[in-house]
Motif scaffolding. Structure first.
Motif, PDB file in Angstrom:
ATOM      1  N   LYS A 168      57.442  30.005   8.447  1.00 51.96           N
ATOM      2  CA  LYS A 168      58.672  29.294   8.780  1.00 51.96           C
ATOM      3  C   LYS A 168      58.413  28.144   9.747  1.00 51.96           C
ATOM      4  O   LYS A 168      58.969  27.066   9.595  1.00 51.96           O
ATOM      5  CB  LYS A 168      59.691  30.252   9.412  1.00 51.96           C
ATOM      6  CG  LYS A 168      60.049  31.436   8.561  1.00 51.96           C
ATOM      7  CD  LYS A 168      60.795  31.003   7.350  1.00 51.96           C
ATOM      8  CE  LYS A 168      61.216  32.222   6.546  1.00 51.96           C
ATOM      9  NZ  LYS A 168      61.820  31.864   5.300  1.00 51.96           N
ATOM     10  N   ASP A 187      58.290  35.269   7.834  1.00 52.92           N
ATOM     11  CA  ASP A 187      59.310  36.215   7.381  1.00 52.92           C
ATOM     12  C   ASP A 187      58.584  37.534   7.135  1.00 52.92           C
ATOM     13  O   ASP A 187      57.743  37.638   6.243  1.00 52.92           O
ATOM     14  CB  ASP A 187      59.958  35.695   6.109  1.00 52.92           C
ATOM     15  CG  ASP A 187      61.078  36.580   5.614  1.00 52.92           C
ATOM     16  OD1 ASP A 187      61.241  37.701   6.135  1.00 52.92           O
ATOM     17  OD2 ASP A 187      61.809  36.145   4.698  1.00 52.92           O
ATOM     18  N   SER A 188      58.863  38.526   7.958  1.00 53.74           N
ATOM     19  CA  SER A 188      58.103  39.778   7.884  1.00 53.74           C
ATOM     20  C   SER A 188      58.329  40.524   6.570  1.00 53.74           C
ATOM     21  O   SER A 188      57.438  41.251   6.115  1.00 53.74           O
ATOM     22  CB  SER A 188      58.417  40.676   9.076  1.00 53.74           C
ATOM     23  OG  SER A 188      59.781  40.974   9.128  1.00 53.74           O
ATOM     24  N   THR A 195      55.371  31.465  12.847  1.00 54.82           N
ATOM     25  CA  THR A 195      56.406  32.460  12.596  1.00 54.82           C
ATOM     26  C   THR A 195      56.462  32.718  11.094  1.00 54.82           C
ATOM     27  O   THR A 195      56.312  31.794  10.293  1.00 54.82           O
ATOM     28  CB  THR A 195      57.789  31.996  13.102  1.00 54.82           C
ATOM     29  OG1 THR A 195      58.138  30.766  12.459  1.00 54.82           O
ATOM     30  CG2 THR A 195      57.777  31.805  14.596  1.00 54.82           C
ATOM     31  N   SER A 252      66.683  39.608   7.231  1.00 55.65           N
ATOM     32  CA  SER A 252      65.530  38.716   7.299  1.00 55.65           C
ATOM     33  C   SER A 252      64.992  38.720   8.715  1.00 55.65           C
ATOM     34  O   SER A 252      65.518  38.042   9.576  1.00 55.65           O
ATOM     35  CB  SER A 252      65.948  37.305   6.896  1.00 55.65           C
ATOM     36  OG  SER A 252      64.882  36.426   7.104  1.00 55.65           O
ATOM     37  N   ILE A 269      62.145  37.924  11.535  1.00 52.25           N
ATOM     38  CA  ILE A 269      61.104  36.939  11.798  1.00 52.25           C
ATOM     39  C   ILE A 269      60.077  37.565  12.732  1.00 52.25           C
ATOM     40  O   ILE A 269      60.420  38.212  13.703  1.00 52.25           O
ATOM     41  CB  ILE A 269      61.706  35.671  12.443  1.00 52.25           C
ATOM     42  CG1 ILE A 269      62.772  35.055  11.541  1.00 52.25           C
ATOM     43  CG2 ILE A 269      60.631  34.665  12.773  1.00 52.25           C
ATOM     44  CD1 ILE A 269      62.252  34.534  10.238  1.00 52.25           C
TER      45      ILE A 269
END
Length: 154
Positions: free
Chosen positions: A132, A73-74, A71, A40, A42
């Motif tokens: 996020k 979650d890519s 921010t 995961s 960021i």
């Protein structure tokens, strides 16, 4: 002749041993934190500088000038088919436009409440949460009188 063969064998044993050690060290399991970090990732991005008009009694009383950093979650962001910046800008505009008809209340804005409204407004449009966190890069209120004074030709 024998010395040359022994030296060659010695070099081969050392090379093979170091190769085996390198393979063993590279195959050790990663720690849980490193595995979670790789699964995961960021990323962050920022909104455009936005000016949102504040209306009171049917006229523009001033403008909120805001630029926010968020921010994401890519992994989730890469699955999106819509530019995320547009959705975030829309959520920011919706939170401020029409919410503060009394400009004195703007001085007492609790950003934690605003932040949560923006995050919820964006995340409800997607099946899984994308944003996020949200941080302020710039947040100002400019009364309409000052804007009019800036535009006057001297």
């Amino acid at each position: 002749m024998i010395k040359t063969v022994v030296i060659g064998l010695w070099v081969c044993i050392i090379a093979l041993g170091s190769l085996m050690l390198a393979i063993k060290m590279g195959a050790e399991p990663k720690s849980a934190a490193a595995t979670e970090e790789s699964s995961s990732s960021i990323d962050f991005d920022r909104t455009d500088v936005m000016s949102v008009p504040i209306l009171a009694d049917g006229k523009v009383d001033g403008y909120i000038i805001a630029q926010l950093v968020y921010t994401v979650d890519s992994n989730v962001k890469n699955k999106l088919h819509v530019p995320l910046g547009l959705i975030v800008n829309d959520a920011v505009f919706n939170v401020f436009y029409g919410s503060y008809t009394d400009t004195k209340r703007i001085e007492h804005v609790k950003f934690e409440d605003v932040k949560q409204k923006i995050i919820d407004g964006v995340n409800q449009r997607f099946p899984e949460p994308v944003i996020k966190d949200l941080m302020v890069e710039q947040f100002n209120f400019i009364p309409a009188d000052q804007v009019r004074d800036m535009n006057k030709v001297k």
